[in-house]
Design a protein around this motif. Structure first.
Motif, PDB file in Angstrom:
ATOM      1  N   LEU A   1       0.806  -1.214   0.000  1.00 33.14           N
ATOM      2  CA  LEU A   1       0.000   0.000   0.000  1.00 33.14           C
ATOM      3  C   LEU A   1       0.839   1.263   0.000  1.00 33.14           C
ATOM      4  O   LEU A   1       0.302   2.357  -0.051  1.00 33.14           O
ATOM      5  CB  LEU A   1      -0.929   0.004   1.223  1.00 33.14           C
ATOM      6  CG  LEU A   1      -2.238  -0.731   1.019  1.00 33.14           C
ATOM      7  CD1 LEU A   1      -3.054  -0.726   2.300  1.00 33.14           C
ATOM      8  CD2 LEU A   1      -3.042  -0.113  -0.105  1.00 33.14           C
ATOM      9  N   LYS A   2       2.154   1.106   0.093  1.00 35.06           N
ATOM     10  CA  LYS A   2       2.991   2.293   0.112  1.00 35.06           C
ATOM     11  C   LYS A   2       3.115   2.864  -1.300  1.00 35.06           C
ATOM     12  O   LYS A   2       3.129   2.136  -2.283  1.00 35.06           O
ATOM     13  CB  LYS A   2       4.374   1.940   0.674  1.00 35.06           C
ATOM     14  CG  LYS A   2       4.314   1.543   2.148  1.00 35.06           C
ATOM     15  CD  LYS A   2       5.676   1.206   2.690  1.00 35.06           C
ATOM     16  CE  LYS A   2       5.574   0.829   4.167  1.00 35.06           C
ATOM     17  NZ  LYS A   2       6.880   0.438   4.744  1.00 35.06           N
ATOM     18  N   PRO A   3       3.192   4.205  -1.409  1.00 35.33           N
ATOM     19  CA  PRO A   3       3.273   4.826  -2.736  1.00 35.33           C
ATOM     20  C   PRO A   3       4.497   4.343  -3.508  1.00 35.33           C
ATOM     21  O   PRO A   3       5.555   4.083  -2.928  1.00 35.33           O
ATOM     22  CB  PRO A   3       3.388   6.321  -2.414  1.00 35.33           C
ATOM     23  CG  PRO A   3       2.841   6.462  -1.033  1.00 35.33           C
ATOM     24  CD  PRO A   3       3.183   5.185  -0.324  1.00 35.33           C
ATOM     25  N   LYS A   4       4.344   4.199  -4.803  1.00 39.69           N
ATOM     26  CA  LYS A   4       5.465   3.865  -5.676  1.00 39.69           C
ATOM     27  C   LYS A   4       6.420   5.065  -5.744  1.00 39.69           C
ATOM     28  O   LYS A   4       6.016   6.206  -5.561  1.00 39.69           O
ATOM     29  CB  LYS A   4       4.979   3.534  -7.092  1.00 39.69           C
ATOM     30  CG  LYS A   4       3.962   2.396  -7.149  1.00 39.69           C
ATOM     31  CD  LYS A   4       4.599   1.064  -6.828  1.00 39.69           C
ATOM     32  CE  LYS A   4       3.599  -0.069  -7.032  1.00 39.69           C
ATOM     33  NZ  LYS A   4       4.158  -1.376  -6.665  1.00 39.69           N
ATOM     34  N   ALA A   5       7.669   4.804  -6.045  1.00 41.04           N
ATOM     35  CA  ALA A   5       8.654   5.876  -6.066  1.00 41.04           C
ATOM     36  C   ALA A   5       8.264   6.977  -7.043  1.00 41.04           C
ATOM     37  O   ALA A   5       8.397   8.162  -6.768  1.00 41.04           O
ATOM     38  CB  ALA A   5      10.026   5.314  -6.438  1.00 41.04           C
ATOM     39  N   GLU A   6       7.746   6.571  -8.226  1.00 41.11           N
ATOM     40  CA  GLU A   6       7.414   7.572  -9.229  1.00 41.11           C
ATOM     41  C   GLU A   6       6.188   8.382  -8.867  1.00 41.11           C
ATOM     42  O   GLU A   6       5.921   9.418  -9.432  1.00 41.11           O
ATOM     43  CB  GLU A   6       7.212   6.909 -10.603  1.00 41.11           C
ATOM     44  CG  GLU A   6       6.010   5.954 -10.681  1.00 41.11           C
ATOM     45  CD  GLU A   6       6.385   4.540 -10.281  1.00 41.11           C
ATOM     46  OE1 GLU A   6       5.624   3.615 -10.621  1.00 41.11           O
ATOM     47  OE2 GLU A   6       7.455   4.367  -9.654  1.00 41.11           O
TER      48      GLU A   6
ATOM     49  N   CYS B   1      -8.616   2.288   6.681  1.00 38.87           N
ATOM     50  CA  CYS B   1      -7.930   1.414   7.632  1.00 38.87           C
ATOM     51  C   CYS B   1      -6.707   0.749   7.011  1.00 38.87           C
ATOM     52  O   CYS B   1      -5.641   0.683   7.629  1.00 38.87           O
ATOM     53  CB  CYS B   1      -8.888   0.343   8.150  1.00 38.87           C
ATOM     54  SG  CYS B   1     -10.173   0.942   9.289  1.00 38.87           S
ATOM     55  N   LEU B   2      -6.860   0.245   5.800  1.00 38.95           N
ATOM     56  CA  LEU B   2      -5.748  -0.428   5.143  1.00 38.95           C
ATOM     57  C   LEU B   2      -4.578   0.523   4.931  1.00 38.95           C
ATOM     58  O   LEU B   2      -3.408   0.166   5.157  1.00 38.95           O
ATOM     59  CB  LEU B   2      -6.201  -1.020   3.811  1.00 38.95           C
ATOM     60  CG  LEU B   2      -7.206  -2.179   3.888  1.00 38.95           C
ATOM     61  CD1 LEU B   2      -7.589  -2.626   2.482  1.00 38.95           C
ATOM     62  CD2 LEU B   2      -6.641  -3.343   4.679  1.00 38.95           C
ATOM     63  N   ARG B   3      -4.862   1.732   4.505  1.00 41.41           N
ATOM     64  CA  ARG B   3      -3.789   2.696   4.261  1.00 41.41           C
ATOM     65  C   ARG B   3      -3.122   3.139   5.556  1.00 41.41           C
ATOM     66  O   ARG B   3      -1.940   3.485   5.558  1.00 41.41           O
ATOM     67  CB  ARG B   3      -4.344   3.887   3.487  1.00 41.41           C
ATOM     68  CG  ARG B   3      -4.703   3.539   2.046  1.00 41.41           C
ATOM     69  CD  ARG B   3      -5.114   4.755   1.255  1.00 41.41           C
ATOM     70  NE  ARG B   3      -5.225   4.439  -0.151  1.00 41.41           N
ATOM     71  CZ  ARG B   3      -6.337   4.551  -0.881  1.00 41.41           C
ATOM     72  NH1 ARG B   3      -7.454   4.970  -0.306  1.00 41.41           N
ATOM     73  NH2 ARG B   3      -6.343   4.235  -2.160  1.00 41.41           N
ATOM     74  N   ALA B   4      -3.889   3.116   6.651  1.00 42.84           N
ATOM     75  CA  ALA B   4      -3.335   3.522   7.943  1.00 42.84           C
ATOM     76  C   ALA B   4      -2.652   2.370   8.665  1.00 42.84           C
ATOM     77  O   ALA B   4      -2.072   2.559   9.730  1.00 42.84           O
ATOM     78  CB  ALA B   4      -4.453   4.092   8.823  1.00 42.84           C
ATOM     79  N   GLY B   5      -2.736   1.162   8.094  1.00 45.44           N
ATOM     80  CA  GLY B   5      -2.140   0.008   8.734  1.00 45.44           C
ATOM     81  C   GLY B   5      -2.946  -0.529   9.895  1.00 45.44           C
ATOM     82  O   GLY B   5      -2.425  -1.242  10.760  1.00 45.44           O
ATOM     83  N   GLU B   6      -4.233  -0.213   9.948  1.00 46.68           N
ATOM     84  CA  GLU B   6      -5.098  -0.695  11.017  1.00 46.68           C
ATOM     85  C   GLU B   6      -5.696  -2.047  10.633  1.00 46.68           C
ATOM     86  O   GLU B   6      -6.141  -2.239   9.506  1.00 46.68           O
ATOM     87  CB  GLU B   6      -6.227   0.302  11.292  1.00 46.68           C
ATOM     88  CG  GLU B   6      -5.738   1.669  11.725  1.00 46.68           C
ATOM     89  CD  GLU B   6      -6.871   2.664  11.902  1.00 46.68           C
ATOM     90  OE1 GLU B   6      -8.045   2.233  11.982  1.00 46.68           O
ATOM     91  OE2 GLU B   6      -6.589   3.870  11.950  1.00 46.68           O
ATOM     92  N   THR B   7      -5.737  -2.974  11.578  1.00 47.47           N
ATOM     93  CA  THR B   7      -6.297  -4.293  11.301  1.00 47.47           C
ATOM     94  C   THR B   7      -7.726  -4.436  11.809  1.00 47.47           C
ATOM     95  O   THR B   7      -8.358  -5.466  11.581  1.00 47.47           O
ATOM     96  CB  THR B   7      -5.423  -5.396  11.918  1.00 47.47           C
ATOM     97  OG1 THR B   7      -5.273  -5.152  13.322  1.00 47.47           O
ATOM     98  CG2 THR B   7      -4.051  -5.426  11.259  1.00 47.47           C
TER      99      THR B   7
END
Length: 345
Positions: free
Chosen positions: A9-14, A308-314
Motif C-alpha cells: 500500500l505504500k506509494p510507488k517511487a514515481e 484502515c488499510l492505508r493507515a495500517g489498522e487491522t
C-alpha cells in the motif's frame, strides 16, 4: 489494533506522496455483490475491482463481463491467492461466511464480510481470532455504522443532547417468499428473519447501549424451523431497554427511535440507511439532521476499509470486531429463547 502499513500500500517511487488505488476482489456474484461492486465503480479515484470469484467459472465470467472486471475465478481459493487483490469483499449467503472469510484470512487477505457476520458467535469468534493471530484486517460490512447520519447520531447522544438513553425502538420487516426452499426459509442457509433483518435493530441498539445484560424473545416459527416474525426485549443493568422486532411475513414501518431523560431522536422509514433524523427536546423546536447524497450507498463502508488499510489498522474503530462479537452473542441468545437451531450446531 495497529500494525505497520503493508508494503503493497505504500506509494510507488514515481508517485511519491500519492496513494494508489485499493484493488478489490469480490467473492460471490449475487445481488448484494452486484450492489457493492457498482458502488466501488463509483469511486474511480480510490478503488478498482480487479477480480471476482464464484463456485463456477461461468458465473464468475458473467459477473466480470457485466462490470468490466479483468479477473474471474471458478473457485474461492484462486481469488484468495491472487497477488493483485488487496482486499476481499465476502458476499456469499451467510452460512458460507465462516468458510469464505476464513479461506481469505488464511491466505493473508484483508476481508470485508457481509452481515450477519456468521451463523453464530462461535464462528464469529473463530474468524476474529484468526484475523488477530495473523494480523490481517477484518471488518463486518455493517453499513449502518459507517453512515454519516448514524455517526452524527452517536455524537449527538455522546454530547448529552437527550440525556441518558433509556429506550430504543427499532424494527425491520418485509413480506418475504413463501417458497420453503428459498434461502430465507432454509435452516441450512441460516434462514429466518433474525439473521437477515433482525441484525440491524440489534446492532442499532447495541451501538448506543452496548451488549445487553438480559435477553427476552418470542417468535413465530416456520414448519422448517426458522423464525418468521420475532420480537425482542433487551435489558441493561442501567435500566435501559430496547424493544426490537423483525419479520419476513409483514411489512413493518422500518423506523427507529432513541429516548433519553432529556429528549428523543426519531428516524424515518429506512433507519438502517438513514437520510437523517429529528431531535426533540422539551421547550425547543425540533432539530433536523440531514446528510446529502445517496443514503443507501455502500461507499461509506468501502471508504472506511480503505482508510484502515492505508493507515495500517487491522480493525475498524467504526465497526469494531468486539462489537460484532457482542451482536452475534445477542443473536445467539435470541435464537436460544425462541428455539431456532441450524444444522450442525
Amino acid at each position: 489494533m495497529l500494525s505497520a502499513r503493508p508494503e503493497w500500500l505504500k506509494p510507488k517511487a514515481e508517485g511519491a506522496g500519492v496513494e494508489r488505488k485499493i484493488r478489490w476482489g469480490v467473492l460471490a456474484t449475487g445481488g448484494i455483490a452486484a450492489s457493492f461492486t457498482q458502488d466501488l465503480l463509483g469511486m474511480p479515484e480510490d478503488a478498482e475491482v480487479v477480480a471476482v470469484a464464484s463456485r463456477t467459472l461461468e458465473g464468475a465470467k458473467g459477473f466480470a463481463e457485466r462490470f468490466g472486471i479483468p479477473g474471474a475465478y471458478g473457485s474461492w481459493a484462486e481469488l484468495a491467492e491472487d497477488g493483485d487483490v488487496d482486499v476481499v469483499y465476502v458476499a456469499t449467503p451467510h452460512a458460507a461466511h465462516r468458510a469464505a472469510a476464513g479461506l481469505c484470512l488464511e491466505a493473508g487477505k484483508p476481508v470485508l464480510c457481509e452481515k450477519p457476520f456468521t451463523l453464530n458467535a462461535r464462528e464469529a469468534q473463530e474468524l476474529v481470532a484468526l484475523a488477530r493471530q495473523r494480523g490481517v484486517f477484518l471488518m463486518e460490512a455493517m453499513w449502518t455504522y459507517c453512515s454519516p447520519v448514524v455517526r452524527r447520531l452517536v455524537e449527538v447522544v455522546a454530547e448529552g443532547a437527550i440525556g441518558e438513553v433509556r429506550t430504543v425502538h427499532a424494527d425491520f420487516g418485509l413480506v418475504g417468499p413463501d417458497d420453503p426452499g428459498h434461502r430465507l426459509r432454509d435452516p441450512a442457509a441460516g434462514g429466518g428473519a433474525l439473521l437477515d433483518l433482525g441484525v440491524y435493530p440489534v446492532a442499532f441498539a447495541q451501538l448506543l447501549l452496548g451488549e445487553p445484560d438480559r435477553v427476552q424473545a418470542d417468535a413465530l416459527l416456520s414448519p422448517e424451523g426458522v423464525d418468521l416474525n420475532t420480537g425482542m426485549l433487551l435489558g441493561w443493568d442501567s435500566g435501559a431497554t430496547a424493544l426490537l422486532s423483525c419479520s419476513i411475513v409483514a411489512d413493518t414501518p422500518l423506523t427507529a427511535s432513541v429516548t433519553g431523560t432529556a429528549g428523543r431522536i426519531e428516524f424515518p422509514r429506512g433507519f438502517f440507511y438513514p437520510e437523517g433524523f429529528t431531535l426533540f427536546r422539551d421547550g425547543r423546536d425540533p432539530e433536523e439532521f440531514r446528510v446529502e447524497g445517496r443514503r443507501d450507498s455502500m461507499q461509506h463502508e468501502a471508504a472506511e476499509v480503505m482508510r484502515c488499510l492505508r493507515a495500517g489498522e487491522t480493525e475498524s474503530p467504526l465497526v469494531p470486531l468486539d462489537g460484532t462479537l457482542a451482536v452475534m452473542r445477542t443473536l445467539d441468545a435470541v435464537r436460544d429463547r425462541v428455539g431456532v437451531r441450524y444444522p450442525g450446531e
